[in-house]
Enzyme design. Structure first.
Site, PDB file in Angstrom:
ATOM      1  N   GLY A 128      57.314  12.156  56.084  1.00  0.00           N
ATOM      2  CA  GLY A 128      59.230  12.595  56.780  1.00  0.00           C
ATOM      3  C   GLY A 128      59.617  11.434  56.297  1.00  0.00           C
ATOM      4  O   GLY A 128      59.355  10.437  55.921  1.00  0.00           O
ATOM      5  N   SER A 164      62.272  47.342  46.206  1.00  0.00           N
ATOM      6  CA  SER A 164      63.208  47.046  45.005  1.00  0.00           C
ATOM      7  C   SER A 164      62.098  46.663  43.933  1.00  0.00           C
ATOM      8  O   SER A 164      63.012  46.750  42.704  1.00  0.00           O
ATOM      9  CB  SER A 164      63.632  45.034  45.973  1.00  0.00           C
ATOM     10  OG  SER A 164      62.516  44.044  45.432  1.00  0.00           O
ATOM     11  N   GLY A 165      61.404  47.437  44.132  1.00  0.00           N
ATOM     12  CA  GLY A 165      59.712  46.246  43.391  1.00  0.00           C
ATOM     13  C   GLY A 165      58.853  44.842  43.307  1.00  0.00           C
ATOM     14  O   GLY A 165      58.408  45.302  42.527  1.00  0.00           O
ATOM     15  N   GLY A 166      60.317  44.438  44.054  1.00  0.00           N
ATOM     16  CA  GLY A 166      59.076  42.473  43.924  1.00  0.00           C
ATOM     17  C   GLY A 166      58.700  42.693  44.950  1.00  0.00           C
ATOM     18  O   GLY A 166      58.235  44.175  45.713  1.00  0.00           O
ATOM     19  N   VAL A 167      57.573  41.786  44.737  1.00  0.00           N
ATOM     20  CA  VAL A 167      56.657  42.038  45.742  1.00  0.00           C
ATOM     21  C   VAL A 167      56.424  42.092  47.565  1.00  0.00           C
ATOM     22  O   VAL A 167      56.022  42.419  48.304  1.00  0.00           O
ATOM     23  CB  VAL A 167      55.594  40.593  45.593  1.00  0.00           C
ATOM     24  CG1 VAL A 167      55.952  39.533  45.957  1.00  0.00           C
ATOM     25  CG2 VAL A 167      54.067  40.874  46.555  1.00  0.00           C
ATOM     26  N   ASP A 168      57.216  41.174  47.594  1.00  0.00           N
ATOM     27  CA  ASP A 168      57.480  41.636  49.320  1.00  0.00           C
ATOM     28  C   ASP A 168      57.817  43.238  49.799  1.00  0.00           C
ATOM     29  O   ASP A 168      57.170  43.249  50.996  1.00  0.00           O
ATOM     30  CB  ASP A 168      58.491  40.686  50.071  1.00  0.00           C
ATOM     31  CG  ASP A 168      59.021  38.887  49.327  1.00  0.00           C
ATOM     32  OD1 ASP A 168      57.372  38.698  48.727  1.00  0.00           O
ATOM     33  OD2 ASP A 168      59.663  38.209  49.448  1.00  0.00           O
ATOM     34  N   SER A 169      58.678  43.419  49.019  1.00  0.00           N
ATOM     35  CA  SER A 169      58.723  44.567  49.652  1.00  0.00           C
ATOM     36  C   SER A 169      58.316  45.788  49.319  1.00  0.00           C
ATOM     37  O   SER A 169      57.858  46.532  50.513  1.00  0.00           O
ATOM     38  CB  SER A 169      61.087  45.098  49.051  1.00  0.00           C
ATOM     39  OG  SER A 169      60.663  45.582  47.821  1.00  0.00           O
ATOM     40  N   LYS A 227      54.091  33.225  51.100  1.00  0.00           N
ATOM     41  CA  LYS A 227      53.869  34.436  49.698  1.00  0.00           C
ATOM     42  C   LYS A 227      52.762  34.211  49.449  1.00  0.00           C
ATOM     43  O   LYS A 227      52.302  35.623  49.146  1.00  0.00           O
ATOM     44  CB  LYS A 227      55.119  33.534  48.838  1.00  0.00           C
ATOM     45  CG  LYS A 227      55.498  34.551  47.507  1.00  0.00           C
ATOM     46  CD  LYS A 227      56.179  35.508  47.852  1.00  0.00           C
ATOM     47  CE  LYS A 227      57.173  36.110  46.510  1.00  0.00           C
ATOM     48  NZ  LYS A 227      58.235  36.717  47.379  1.00  0.00           N
ATOM     49  N   GLU A 246      47.548  17.318  52.686  1.00  0.00           N
ATOM     50  CA  GLU A 246      47.605  18.446  52.589  1.00  0.00           C
ATOM     51  C   GLU A 246      48.201  18.858  50.812  1.00  0.00           C
ATOM     52  O   GLU A 246      48.023  19.961  50.888  1.00  0.00           O
ATOM     53  CB  GLU A 246      49.162  19.378  52.937  1.00  0.00           C
ATOM     54  CG  GLU A 246      50.674  18.740  52.982  1.00  0.00           C
ATOM     55  CD  GLU A 246      50.228  17.255  53.487  1.00  0.00           C
ATOM     56  OE1 GLU A 246      49.035  16.603  54.249  1.00  0.00           O
ATOM     57  OE2 GLU A 246      51.519  16.411  53.606  1.00  0.00           O
ATOM     58  N   HIS A 268      48.029  12.092  52.228  1.00  0.00           N
ATOM     59  CA  HIS A 268      48.752  12.945  52.471  1.00  0.00           C
ATOM     60  C   HIS A 268      47.350  14.034  52.214  1.00  0.00           C
ATOM     61  O   HIS A 268      47.356  14.600  51.039  1.00  0.00           O
ATOM     62  CB  HIS A 268      49.740  13.472  51.872  1.00  0.00           C
ATOM     63  CG  HIS A 268      51.046  13.066  52.285  1.00  0.00           C
ATOM     64  ND1 HIS A 268      51.561  13.900  53.171  1.00  0.00           N
ATOM     65  CD2 HIS A 268      51.441  12.169  52.174  1.00  0.00           C
ATOM     66  CE1 HIS A 268      52.455  12.427  52.863  1.00  0.00           C
ATOM     67  NE2 HIS A 268      52.933  11.579  52.609  1.00  0.00           N
ATOM     68  N   CYS A 290      50.786  10.029  57.712  1.00  0.00           N
ATOM     69  CA  CYS A 290      52.292   9.712  57.315  1.00  0.00           C
ATOM     70  C   CYS A 290      53.399   9.007  58.497  1.00  0.00           C
ATOM     71  O   CYS A 290      52.686   8.153  59.194  1.00  0.00           O
ATOM     72  CB  CYS A 290      53.104  10.128  55.769  1.00  0.00           C
ATOM     73  SG  CYS A 290      53.652   9.369  55.589  1.00  0.00           S
ATOM     74  N   TYR A 291      54.925   9.683  58.126  1.00  0.00           N
ATOM     75  CA  TYR A 291      54.985   9.273  58.916  1.00  0.00           C
ATOM     76  C   TYR A 291      54.563   9.870  60.567  1.00  0.00           C
ATOM     77  O   TYR A 291      55.014   9.323  61.442  1.00  0.00           O
ATOM     78  CB  TYR A 291      56.909   9.876  58.838  1.00  0.00           C
ATOM     79  CG  TYR A 291      57.571  10.033  59.932  1.00  0.00           C
ATOM     80  CD1 TYR A 291      58.810   8.474  59.793  1.00  0.00           C
ATOM     81  CD2 TYR A 291      58.229  10.532  61.588  1.00  0.00           C
ATOM     82  CE1 TYR A 291      59.317   8.132  61.105  1.00  0.00           C
ATOM     83  CE2 TYR A 291      58.970   9.983  61.987  1.00  0.00           C
ATOM     84  CZ  TYR A 291      59.709   9.220  61.972  1.00  0.00           C
ATOM     85  OH  TYR A 291      60.664   8.712  63.200  1.00  0.00           O
TER      86      TYR A 291
END
Ligand code: XMP
Length: 516
Positions: free
Chosen positions: A58, A226-231, A371, A174, A172, A85-86
């Site tokens: 942080g 919508s055609g997007g990956v999520d929907s 995602k 990650e 870090h 770290c923090y």
């Protein structure tokens, strides 16, 4: 089935830009992990009975008066803790060590050597490359702690109290610049916290199918595709759970990319066998957008028309109790950054704000996923690559990439140029990896050119391509010159009405990714 989420890791956020990344890495290792704001109550943070905690980095200094504090119940729980770290400095300060400002900020790669004494570094070479980013350092260790690794600049690069299973890393693990980071996190998960690697796409699908069936019972569900990956993935998952009791509505508002509307119908109705209502609302949207130039006005008009069109279709369907949404974890994540009042830069639209007569209960099967996990689930459900790896596309679509007057002719011009850019990026292997979002923007600006022996006076087009992890900040992609040259030549030659192509070299901030 054993709850997939129990026995995972709770990541406590102290405001680092990498906090989400910590949770993502842990999940990549097969262990469920969630991010919690550091002010969250104990019952909330412990709701999935985590096997251990990770404290994020942080921007604060632990010795500042209003520095974020360590929730006291963490230490009392006697579960393992890894402070990064923090997080490590906080652990140190709370347990009786001292932290002070370093003479110089340490930022960038460093080599640490460890003593092979702690399970955290099991199986690793004695010298490893890591990524440092800190301004404070530990001056005195808390009682019970010892040094586990050091670098030239950080004599206390890793510390631990193995008895109490409390660990701290100054670097870090990650970030990708710490190549051994996953191995270190894996050691914390499996050797120290004794987590089970049970988080996988297949396990998630199996679990979700049961949950969706349990929530929905014999009722029906509606989804705006919508055609997007999520929907798309939300739809395929719900379809697997309840089959024909899912109805999808797809609104073609005319602001889609080349071939997109046809592909949605082909994939979902024909290939996946889903019940799909495709609404052609192109004329309606274009009529309402004529003369609308101001970006927020465009966004608001499209948002309103979308809700109206969707609602009209939904009313025709009887007896639907649930509305599915492709909400994903980054949309709902609670973080230190969210607790500050964020300013609205652009109004985003989704199927919020439906009229009062359409009251649905929500089904949000992807609410816990990042995602990349959504993509993995999509793959496991058999969706085609073209849908799974589609780059993000804003709700208002090409309307906010067609600057100035919106009409069919200009939209078609933009679509053709955008398709050339996309195809060339794909051929160069830069669509799926290498760029996070790439598209064309048509400007309401004409410039003079020469075609053959003739003067031309036509519109200018901008190519935008960015790299980013989270879309909050972004850098312009350093695309190869040869690629840019090919795209530019093809657009000017193949798309009539465009005689000049520019490349956007603005990062975010100060620019945004979209132009409107
Ligand atoms: P900006 O332009 O704000 O974009 O840097 C960040 C990301 O958000 C996307 N974006 C939208 N997505 N509805 C959406 O669903 C919208 O209205 C919208 N506006 C921007 C943008 O494409 C980028 O990925």
């Amino acid at each position: 089935m054993d709850d997939l989420k129990t026995g995972g890791i709770a990541v406590i956020d102290f405001g680092s830009q990498y906090t989400q990344l910590i949770a993502r890495r842990i999940r990549e290792l097969g262990v469920y992990s969630e991010v919690y704001a550091h002010e969250s109550p104990a019952e909330h943070i412990n709701r999935h009975q985590p096997a251990g905690y990770v404290l994020s980095g942080g921007p604060s200094s632990v010795y500042e008066a209003d520095a974020p504090q360590l929730p006291p119940f963490l230490l009392k729980s006697e579960r393992p803790i890894l402070g990064i770290c923090y997080g490590m400095q906080l652990l140190t300060a709370v347990l009786g060590g001292t932290v002070a400002a370093a003479r110089e900020r340490e930022y960038g790669p460093a080599i640490i050597s460890h003593e092979r004494r702690s399970p955290l570094f099991d199986g690793l070479k004695t010298e490893i490359q890591v990524w440092m980013s800190h301004g404070d350092r530990i001056e005195a260790l808390p009682p019970g702690f010892s040094v586990l690794a050091q670098s030239d600049n950080s004599p206390l690069a890793a510390i631990g109290d193995m008895e109490r299973r409390l660990y701290g890393l100054q670097f870090h693990p990650e970030v990708r610049h710490s190549p051994a980071g996953n191995a270190i996190l894996g050691n914390f998960l499996f050797r120290i916290c004794r987590c089970q690697p049970k988080w996988s796409a297949a396990a998630f699908i199996e679990d979700s199918v049961l949950r969706i069936r349990e929530q929905v019972g014999e009722e029906r569900v509606l989804l705006a595709l919508s055609g997007g990956v999520d929907s798309a993935v939300a739809g395929a998952l719900i379809h697997r759970a309840i089959g024909d009791r899912l109805t999808c509505i797809f609104v073609d508002h005319g602001m889609l990319r080349q071939g997109e509307a046809q592909e949605v119908v082909q994939v979902f109705r024909c290939d996946q066998g889903m019940k799909l209502i495709a609404v052609n609302a192109v004329e309606h949207f274009l009529a309402a957008l004529t003369g609308v130039i101001e970006p927020e006005a465009k966004r608001k008009t499209i948002g309103r028309l979308f809700v109206e069109t969707f609602s009209d279709e939904a009313r025709k369907l009887q007896d639907i109790r649930f509305l599915a949404q492709g909400t994903i974890y980054p949309d709902v994540i609670e973080s230190a950054a969210d607790s500050a009042t964020a300013k609205t830069i652009k109004s985003h639209h989704n199927v919020g704000g439906l009229p009062a007569d359409l009251r649905f209960e929500l089904v949000e099967p992807l609410r816990d996923l990042f995602k990349d996990e959504v993509r993995a689930i999509g793959e496991a459900l058999g969706l085609p690559e073209s849908i799974i790896w589609r780059q993000p596309f804003p709700g208002p679509g090409l309307a906010i990439r067609c600057l100035g007057a919106l009409n069919w002719e200009r939209l078609e011009k933009l679509r053709a140029a955008d398709a050339i850019f996309t195809n060339e990026l794909e051929a160069a292997g830069l669509l799926r990896a290498g760029t996070a979002q790439s598209f064309a923007v048509l400007l309401p600006v004409k410039s003079v050119g020469v075609m053959g022996d003739n003067r031309s006076y036509e519109e200018a087009l901008v190519l935008r391509s960015v790299t980013t992890d989270d879309f909050m900040t972004a850098d312009w992609a350093r695309l190869p010159y040869e690629l840019l040259a090919r795209v530019s030549a093809r657009i000017v030659n193949e798309v009539s009405g465009i005689n000049r192509v520019a490349y956007d070299i603005t990062s975010k901030p100060p620019g945004t990714i979209e132009w409107e």
